[in-house]
Write a protein that holds these residues in place. Structure first.
Motif, PDB file in Angstrom:
ATOM      1  N   VAL A  77       0.836  -1.198   0.000  1.00  0.00           N
ATOM      2  CA  VAL A  77       0.000   0.000   0.000  1.00  0.00           C
ATOM      3  C   VAL A  77       0.873   1.250   0.000  1.00  0.00           C
ATOM      4  O   VAL A  77       0.658   2.180  -0.792  1.00  0.00           O
ATOM      5  CB  VAL A  77      -0.939   0.002   1.218  1.00  0.00           C
ATOM      6  CG1 VAL A  77      -1.769   1.286   1.246  1.00  0.00           C
ATOM      7  CG2 VAL A  77      -1.852  -1.216   1.200  1.00  0.00           C
ATOM      8  N   ALA A  78       1.877   1.290   0.874  1.00  0.00           N
ATOM      9  CA  ALA A  78       2.717   2.480   0.992  1.00  0.00           C
ATOM     10  C   ALA A  78       3.501   2.740  -0.283  1.00  0.00           C
ATOM     11  O   ALA A  78       3.556   3.884  -0.776  1.00  0.00           O
ATOM     12  CB  ALA A  78       3.662   2.330   2.176  1.00  0.00           C
ATOM     13  N   GLN A  79       4.117   1.702  -0.840  1.00  0.00           N
ATOM     14  CA  GLN A  79       4.977   1.912  -2.001  1.00  0.00           C
ATOM     15  C   GLN A  79       4.191   2.133  -3.287  1.00  0.00           C
ATOM     16  O   GLN A  79       4.728   2.656  -4.261  1.00  0.00           O
ATOM     17  CB  GLN A  79       5.952   0.747  -2.141  1.00  0.00           C
ATOM     18  CG  GLN A  79       6.971   0.716  -1.017  1.00  0.00           C
ATOM     19  CD  GLN A  79       7.978  -0.405  -1.133  1.00  0.00           C
ATOM     20  OE1 GLN A  79       7.792  -1.368  -1.882  1.00  0.00           O
ATOM     21  NE2 GLN A  79       9.061  -0.309  -0.379  1.00  0.00           N
ATOM     22  N   ARG A  80       2.911   1.783  -3.270  1.00  0.00           N
ATOM     23  CA  ARG A  80       2.055   2.125  -4.400  1.00  0.00           C
ATOM     24  C   ARG A  80       1.876   3.637  -4.476  1.00  0.00           C
ATOM     25  O   ARG A  80       1.781   4.223  -5.551  1.00  0.00           O
ATOM     26  CB  ARG A  80       0.707   1.431  -4.235  1.00  0.00           C
ATOM     27  CG  ARG A  80      -0.104   1.268  -5.512  1.00  0.00           C
ATOM     28  CD  ARG A  80      -1.346   0.435  -5.221  1.00  0.00           C
ATOM     29  NE  ARG A  80      -1.003  -0.923  -4.843  1.00  0.00           N
ATOM     30  CZ  ARG A  80      -1.626  -1.643  -3.916  1.00  0.00           C
ATOM     31  NH1 ARG A  80      -2.628  -1.108  -3.236  1.00  0.00           N
ATOM     32  NH2 ARG A  80      -1.253  -2.868  -3.657  1.00  0.00           N
ATOM     33  N   VAL A  81       1.827   4.254  -3.301  1.00  0.00           N
ATOM     34  CA  VAL A  81       1.678   5.705  -3.215  1.00  0.00           C
ATOM     35  C   VAL A  81       3.037   6.390  -3.276  1.00  0.00           C
ATOM     36  O   VAL A  81       3.204   7.409  -3.957  1.00  0.00           O
ATOM     37  CB  VAL A  81       0.968   6.090  -1.899  1.00  0.00           C
ATOM     38  CG1 VAL A  81       0.890   7.606  -1.739  1.00  0.00           C
ATOM     39  CG2 VAL A  81      -0.421   5.475  -1.838  1.00  0.00           C
ATOM     40  N   ALA A  82       4.005   5.845  -2.554  1.00  0.00           N
ATOM     41  CA  ALA A  82       5.336   6.453  -2.418  1.00  0.00           C
ATOM     42  C   ALA A  82       6.378   5.364  -2.629  1.00  0.00           C
ATOM     43  O   ALA A  82       6.719   4.637  -1.683  1.00  0.00           O
ATOM     44  CB  ALA A  82       5.489   7.083  -1.039  1.00  0.00           C
ATOM     45  N   PRO A  83       6.891   5.196  -3.836  1.00  0.00           N
ATOM     46  CA  PRO A  83       7.832   4.100  -4.104  1.00  0.00           C
ATOM     47  C   PRO A  83       9.073   4.095  -3.224  1.00  0.00           C
ATOM     48  O   PRO A  83       9.703   3.052  -3.057  1.00  0.00           O
ATOM     49  CB  PRO A  83       8.201   4.313  -5.581  1.00  0.00           C
ATOM     50  CG  PRO A  83       7.032   5.047  -6.155  1.00  0.00           C
ATOM     51  CD  PRO A  83       6.550   5.946  -5.055  1.00  0.00           C
ATOM     52  N   ASP A  84       9.424   5.255  -2.635  1.00  0.00           N
ATOM     53  CA  ASP A  84      10.615   5.311  -1.800  1.00  0.00           C
ATOM     54  C   ASP A  84      10.333   4.995  -0.334  1.00  0.00           C
ATOM     55  O   ASP A  84      11.218   5.134   0.522  1.00  0.00           O
ATOM     56  CB  ASP A  84      11.289   6.687  -1.907  1.00  0.00           C
ATOM     57  CG  ASP A  84      10.372   7.827  -1.494  1.00  0.00           C
ATOM     58  OD1 ASP A  84       9.136   7.659  -1.560  1.00  0.00           O
ATOM     59  OD2 ASP A  84      10.882   8.899  -1.124  1.00  0.00           O
ATOM     60  N   ALA A  85       9.129   4.542  -0.021  1.00  0.00           N
ATOM     61  CA  ALA A  85       8.790   4.227   1.369  1.00  0.00           C
ATOM     62  C   ALA A  85       9.608   3.034   1.872  1.00  0.00           C
ATOM     63  O   ALA A  85       9.932   2.113   1.120  1.00  0.00           O
ATOM     64  CB  ALA A  85       7.303   3.936   1.498  1.00  0.00           C
ATOM     65  N   ARG A  86       9.919   3.070   3.171  1.00  0.00           N
ATOM     66  CA  ARG A  86      10.693   2.023   3.831  1.00  0.00           C
ATOM     67  C   ARG A  86       9.831   1.432   4.940  1.00  0.00           C
ATOM     68  O   ARG A  86       9.267   2.167   5.750  1.00  0.00           O
ATOM     69  CB  ARG A  86      12.000   2.582   4.393  1.00  0.00           C
ATOM     70  CG  ARG A  86      12.836   3.298   3.338  1.00  0.00           C
ATOM     71  CD  ARG A  86      14.082   3.943   3.908  1.00  0.00           C
ATOM     72  NE  ARG A  86      15.111   2.961   4.216  1.00  0.00           N
ATOM     73  CZ  ARG A  86      15.955   2.451   3.332  1.00  0.00           C
ATOM     74  NH1 ARG A  86      15.902   2.817   2.057  1.00  0.00           N
ATOM     75  NH2 ARG A  86      16.865   1.579   3.698  1.00  0.00           N
ATOM     76  N   ILE A  87       9.747   0.110   4.969  1.00  0.00           N
ATOM     77  CA  ILE A  87       8.839  -0.576   5.885  1.00  0.00           C
ATOM     78  C   ILE A  87       9.605  -1.664   6.616  1.00  0.00           C
ATOM     79  O   ILE A  87      10.358  -2.441   6.009  1.00  0.00           O
ATOM     80  CB  ILE A  87       7.647  -1.213   5.122  1.00  0.00           C
ATOM     81  CG1 ILE A  87       6.782  -0.127   4.472  1.00  0.00           C
ATOM     82  CG2 ILE A  87       6.801  -2.067   6.054  1.00  0.00           C
ATOM     83  CD1 ILE A  87       7.219   0.274   3.090  1.00  0.00           C
ATOM     84  N   VAL A  88       9.416  -1.722   7.929  1.00  0.00           N
ATOM     85  CA  VAL A  88       9.947  -2.819   8.734  1.00  0.00           C
ATOM     86  C   VAL A  88       8.775  -3.544   9.382  1.00  0.00           C
ATOM     87  O   VAL A  88       7.938  -2.919  10.047  1.00  0.00           O
ATOM     88  CB  VAL A  88      10.920  -2.314   9.815  1.00  0.00           C
ATOM     89  CG1 VAL A  88      11.285  -3.451  10.775  1.00  0.00           C
ATOM     90  CG2 VAL A  88      12.177  -1.743   9.177  1.00  0.00           C
ATOM     91  N   TYR A  89       8.713  -4.846   9.166  1.00  0.00           N
ATOM     92  CA  TYR A  89       7.723  -5.710   9.804  1.00  0.00           C
ATOM     93  C   TYR A  89       8.355  -6.383  11.016  1.00  0.00           C
ATOM     94  O   TYR A  89       9.535  -6.763  10.983  1.00  0.00           O
ATOM     95  CB  TYR A  89       7.252  -6.789   8.831  1.00  0.00           C
ATOM     96  CG  TYR A  89       6.463  -6.282   7.649  1.00  0.00           C
ATOM     97  CD1 TYR A  89       5.129  -5.933   7.785  1.00  0.00           C
ATOM     98  CD2 TYR A  89       7.061  -6.175   6.388  1.00  0.00           C
ATOM     99  CE1 TYR A  89       4.390  -5.491   6.695  1.00  0.00           C
ATOM    100  CE2 TYR A  89       6.334  -5.739   5.296  1.00  0.00           C
ATOM    101  CZ  TYR A  89       5.005  -5.395   5.453  1.00  0.00           C
ATOM    102  OH  TYR A  89       4.274  -4.947   4.370  1.00  0.00           O
ATOM    103  N   VAL A  90       7.564  -6.556  12.062  1.00  0.00           N
ATOM    104  CA  VAL A  90       8.043  -7.199  13.281  1.00  0.00           C
ATOM    105  C   VAL A  90       7.033  -8.253  13.722  1.00  0.00           C
ATOM    106  O   VAL A  90       5.833  -7.976  13.812  1.00  0.00           O
ATOM    107  CB  VAL A  90       8.229  -6.177  14.423  1.00  0.00           C
ATOM    108  CG1 VAL A  90       8.732  -6.873  15.690  1.00  0.00           C
ATOM    109  CG2 VAL A  90       9.177  -5.053  14.009  1.00  0.00           C
TER     110      VAL A  90
END
Length: 277
Positions: free
Chosen positions: A91-104
């Motif tokens: 969802v985030a990178q569809r809007v902002a390709p440079d988004a960085r996500i960490v899953y925990v």
């Protein structure tokens, strides 16, 4: 199950929270014990599937809003669960390709599926941290390999805080996370509102052998955001949080939540932009 699970003790005879949630969402990564518990809870608490679906929809709307309208480029999603459609990074990178996500998550079953969470646009990044929600030191230390914790981060706690069964401990834990994030960060949180029916279903869930999950009062949810700003529409049913204007309105969800900011709301965009400059 995907490859990589063969060396794990999946305990198929015992219900499991991630597989239970996967079953409610119509997924295939679950066993008979999870399905049986799912059917039992649906009989006792008929809105359970609606809660699960509402949570996924809220996640999507919140991430799109934060990435698109507010300019957030960093997301820390704790209590990831099994991958499904429209995960946070998608969802985030569809809007902002440079988004960085960490899953925990702290779950060998989720870990075995984590490769599905590690795809990313070339401009952005994703990572998976094997750590416990209740251990913020480890979570944040490992998250810092991918996220710049001196810049605003969107902390996602989607239907996970109920695993901290003492309300005071839950509030203190969430407050510790938000205190350690940069100004302009935000908290996206939802959980099940306490009621006699929801509490009975929670008791049944815990007695099944699955890791207990408790409901929360509105006051307990508000306490988790102490020191933060919760702008309109405030704390309430998550389906009322900036609903899709094209969707038919339904009854209020018994899954409640909010997006709360570590800044005055009118200053959030400035905080995010200043940190990114």
């Amino acid at each position: 199950m995907t490859d990589g699970t063969q060396d794990l003790d999946l305990q198929p005879e015992k219900p499991h929270s991630a597989r239970f949630w996967n079953y409610l969402l119509g997924g295939k990564d679950n066993f008979a014990a999870d399905q049986e518990l799912g059917e039992q809870i649906k009989r006792e608490y008929p809105v359970m599937v609606d809660l699960a679906l509402a949570t996924r929809a809220f996640l999507g709307r919140a991430v799109r809003h934060l990435a698109g309208e507010q300019g957030y480029r960093q997301f820390l999603d704790i209590g990831t669960g099994l991958p499904t459609a429209d995960n946070t990074h998608e969802v985030a990178q569809r809007v902002a390709p440079d988004a960085r996500i960490v899953y925990v998550d702290h779950d060998p079953i989720v870990l075995a599926h984590a490769r599905a969470l590690l795809t990313s646009t070339p401009e952005g990044a994703t990572d998976y941290v094997d750590a416990d929600l209740a251990d913020p030191d480890t979570v944040l230390a490992h998250a810092a390999r991918t996220l710049d914790l001196d810049r605003p981060v969107a902390l996602m706690l989607m239907s996970v805080i109920g695993h901290i069964t003492d309300p005071a401990e839950a509030a203190a834990l969430v407050q510790e996370y938000t205190a350690r994030l940069a100004p302009g960060s935000c908290l996206v949180l939802c959980t099940t509102l306490a009621s006699p029916e929801a509490d009975a279903a929670s008791d049944s869930y815990g007695s099944s052998g699955a890791v207990p999950y408790v409901t929360s009062s509105a006051e307990a949810m508000a306490a988790m955001a102490k020191g933060l700003t919760i702008p309109p529409p405030g704390l309430g049913p998550i389906n009322r949080w900036f609903p899709d204007p094209h969707a038919a309105p339904g009854p209020d969800s018994e899954q409640w939540g909010y997006v709360a900011y570590k800044a005055a709301y009118e200053l959030v965009r400035d905080c995010v932009e200043d940190a990114g400059s």
